[in-house]
Design a protein around this motif. Sequence first.
Motif, PDB file in Angstrom:
ATOM      1  N   LEU A   1     -52.135   6.576  -3.628  1.00 30.82           N
ATOM      2  CA  LEU A   1     -50.793   6.136  -4.037  1.00 30.82           C
ATOM      3  C   LEU A   1     -49.774   6.825  -3.158  1.00 30.82           C
ATOM      4  O   LEU A   1     -49.911   8.012  -2.853  1.00 30.82           O
ATOM      5  CB  LEU A   1     -50.498   6.553  -5.486  1.00 30.82           C
ATOM      6  CG  LEU A   1     -51.004   5.690  -6.613  1.00 30.82           C
ATOM      7  CD1 LEU A   1     -50.674   6.333  -7.954  1.00 30.82           C
ATOM      8  CD2 LEU A   1     -50.420   4.305  -6.542  1.00 30.82           C
ATOM      9  N   SER A   2     -48.747   6.094  -2.789  1.00 29.27           N
ATOM     10  CA  SER A   2     -47.661   6.713  -2.022  1.00 29.27           C
ATOM     11  C   SER A   2     -46.767   7.504  -2.956  1.00 29.27           C
ATOM     12  O   SER A   2     -46.758   7.293  -4.170  1.00 29.27           O
ATOM     13  CB  SER A   2     -46.846   5.636  -1.322  1.00 29.27           C
ATOM     14  OG  SER A   2     -46.266   4.778  -2.280  1.00 29.27           O
ATOM     15  N   LEU A   3     -46.010   8.388  -2.378  1.00 29.66           N
ATOM     16  CA  LEU A   3     -45.005   9.116  -3.139  1.00 29.66           C
ATOM     17  C   LEU A   3     -43.903   8.133  -3.521  1.00 29.66           C
ATOM     18  O   LEU A   3     -43.375   7.432  -2.663  1.00 29.66           O
ATOM     19  CB  LEU A   3     -44.427  10.254  -2.299  1.00 29.66           C
ATOM     20  CG  LEU A   3     -43.455  11.184  -2.998  1.00 29.66           C
ATOM     21  CD1 LEU A   3     -44.151  11.925  -4.135  1.00 29.66           C
ATOM     22  CD2 LEU A   3     -42.878  12.177  -2.014  1.00 29.66           C
ATOM     23  N   PRO A   4     -43.563   8.046  -4.803  1.00 26.59           N
ATOM     24  CA  PRO A   4     -42.539   7.074  -5.212  1.00 26.59           C
ATOM     25  C   PRO A   4     -41.131   7.589  -4.949  1.00 26.59           C
ATOM     26  O   PRO A   4     -40.918   8.773  -4.673  1.00 26.59           O
ATOM     27  CB  PRO A   4     -42.791   6.925  -6.711  1.00 26.59           C
ATOM     28  CG  PRO A   4     -43.311   8.259  -7.121  1.00 26.59           C
ATOM     29  CD  PRO A   4     -44.120   8.749  -5.957  1.00 26.59           C
ATOM     30  N   TYR A   5     -40.188   6.674  -5.069  1.00 25.17           N
ATOM     31  CA  TYR A   5     -38.771   7.022  -4.957  1.00 25.17           C
ATOM     32  C   TYR A   5     -37.995   6.165  -5.941  1.00 25.17           C
ATOM     33  O   TYR A   5     -38.499   5.159  -6.450  1.00 25.17           O
ATOM     34  CB  TYR A   5     -38.261   6.827  -3.525  1.00 25.17           C
ATOM     35  CG  TYR A   5     -38.263   5.391  -3.064  1.00 25.17           C
ATOM     36  CD1 TYR A   5     -37.147   4.570  -3.253  1.00 25.17           C
ATOM     37  CD2 TYR A   5     -39.383   4.826  -2.441  1.00 25.17           C
ATOM     38  CE1 TYR A   5     -37.147   3.245  -2.835  1.00 25.17           C
ATOM     39  CE2 TYR A   5     -39.390   3.503  -2.026  1.00 25.17           C
ATOM     40  CZ  TYR A   5     -38.267   2.720  -2.225  1.00 25.17           C
ATOM     41  OH  TYR A   5     -38.267   1.412  -1.818  1.00 25.17           O
ATOM     42  N   LEU A   6     -36.763   6.558  -6.211  1.00 22.56           N
ATOM     43  CA  LEU A   6     -35.864   5.757  -7.047  1.00 22.56           C
ATOM     44  C   LEU A   6     -35.035   4.872  -6.141  1.00 22.56           C
ATOM     45  O   LEU A   6     -34.401   5.359  -5.196  1.00 22.56           O
ATOM     46  CB  LEU A   6     -34.945   6.650  -7.879  1.00 22.56           C
ATOM     47  CG  LEU A   6     -35.599   7.450  -9.002  1.00 22.56           C
ATOM     48  CD1 LEU A   6     -34.575   8.374  -9.659  1.00 22.56           C
ATOM     49  CD2 LEU A   6     -36.231   6.536 -10.037  1.00 22.56           C
ATOM     50  N   ASP A   7     -35.005   3.566  -6.428  1.00 15.22           N
ATOM     51  CA  ASP A   7     -34.181   2.663  -5.631  1.00 15.22           C
ATOM     52  C   ASP A   7     -32.739   2.696  -6.138  1.00 15.22           C
ATOM     53  O   ASP A   7     -32.400   3.475  -7.043  1.00 15.22           O
ATOM     54  CB  ASP A   7     -34.756   1.245  -5.601  1.00 15.22           C
ATOM     55  CG  ASP A   7     -34.722   0.522  -6.939  1.00 15.22           C
ATOM     56  OD1 ASP A   7     -34.066   1.001  -7.897  1.00 15.22           O
ATOM     57  OD2 ASP A   7     -35.350  -0.552  -7.035  1.00 15.22           O
ATOM     58  N   ASP A   8     -31.876   1.873  -5.564  1.00 19.96           N
ATOM     59  CA  ASP A   8     -30.450   1.867  -5.913  1.00 19.96           C
ATOM     60  C   ASP A   8     -30.190   1.488  -7.370  1.00 19.96           C
ATOM     61  O   ASP A   8     -29.135   1.805  -7.914  1.00 19.96           O
ATOM     62  CB  ASP A   8     -29.678   0.905  -4.999  1.00 19.96           C
ATOM     63  CG  ASP A   8     -29.658   1.388  -3.557  1.00 19.96           C
ATOM     64  OD1 ASP A   8     -29.889   2.599  -3.329  1.00 19.96           O
ATOM     65  OD2 ASP A   8     -29.419   0.565  -2.662  1.00 19.96           O
ATOM     66  N   LEU A   9     -31.142   0.814  -7.993  1.00 18.53           N
ATOM     67  CA  LEU A   9     -30.997   0.412  -9.395  1.00 18.53           C
ATOM     68  C   LEU A   9     -31.634   1.415 -10.358  1.00 18.53           C
ATOM     69  O   LEU A   9     -31.631   1.209 -11.565  1.00 18.53           O
ATOM     70  CB  LEU A   9     -31.610  -0.974  -9.610  1.00 18.53           C
ATOM     71  CG  LEU A   9     -31.008  -2.099  -8.776  1.00 18.53           C
ATOM     72  CD1 LEU A   9     -31.806  -3.379  -8.965  1.00 18.53           C
ATOM     73  CD2 LEU A   9     -29.544  -2.306  -9.133  1.00 18.53           C
TER      74      LEU A   9
END
Length: 135
Positions: free
Chosen positions: A58-66
């Motif tokens: 799994l890739s490291l996740p991120y928070l998108d603009d929403l």
Amino acid sequence: MDNIEIDMGKTKKIYKNYEDFCTCLYCEFYYSNIKKYYPNLCKFLEEINVDPVKPFELSLPYLDDLGNLVFPFAQYLVIGKADYEFTYYIENLSINIASSYPKVNLSSDYFVLEIANVIFDNKSLNRELIEDLID
């Protein structure tokens, strides 16, 4: 499915015996939510004897603009052969054959399915997860 050949028995055995789980907060979130938010993806994976709660990588996740949690990719190991031209779409997700992944020590032919941009709605996120991503 065109362009892929799966050894269903060996793939099932791999997932039955697979216990090398990451226990970080992000991976734990993925494991516990993938079936709830992506039932059709999970059905597809289960039909080819891949356990959706046991990603190979799994890739490291991120928070998108929403404020949604985005895993840029989730990868699943499959025993068999595949044409790198394989592409399949489910639930606004693109499934392809991965070209980059950790080395696997297997004597059988295998390939890695890569699901792009697995997104979990911000309403599903808990405070601890959000705070960890922001820090």
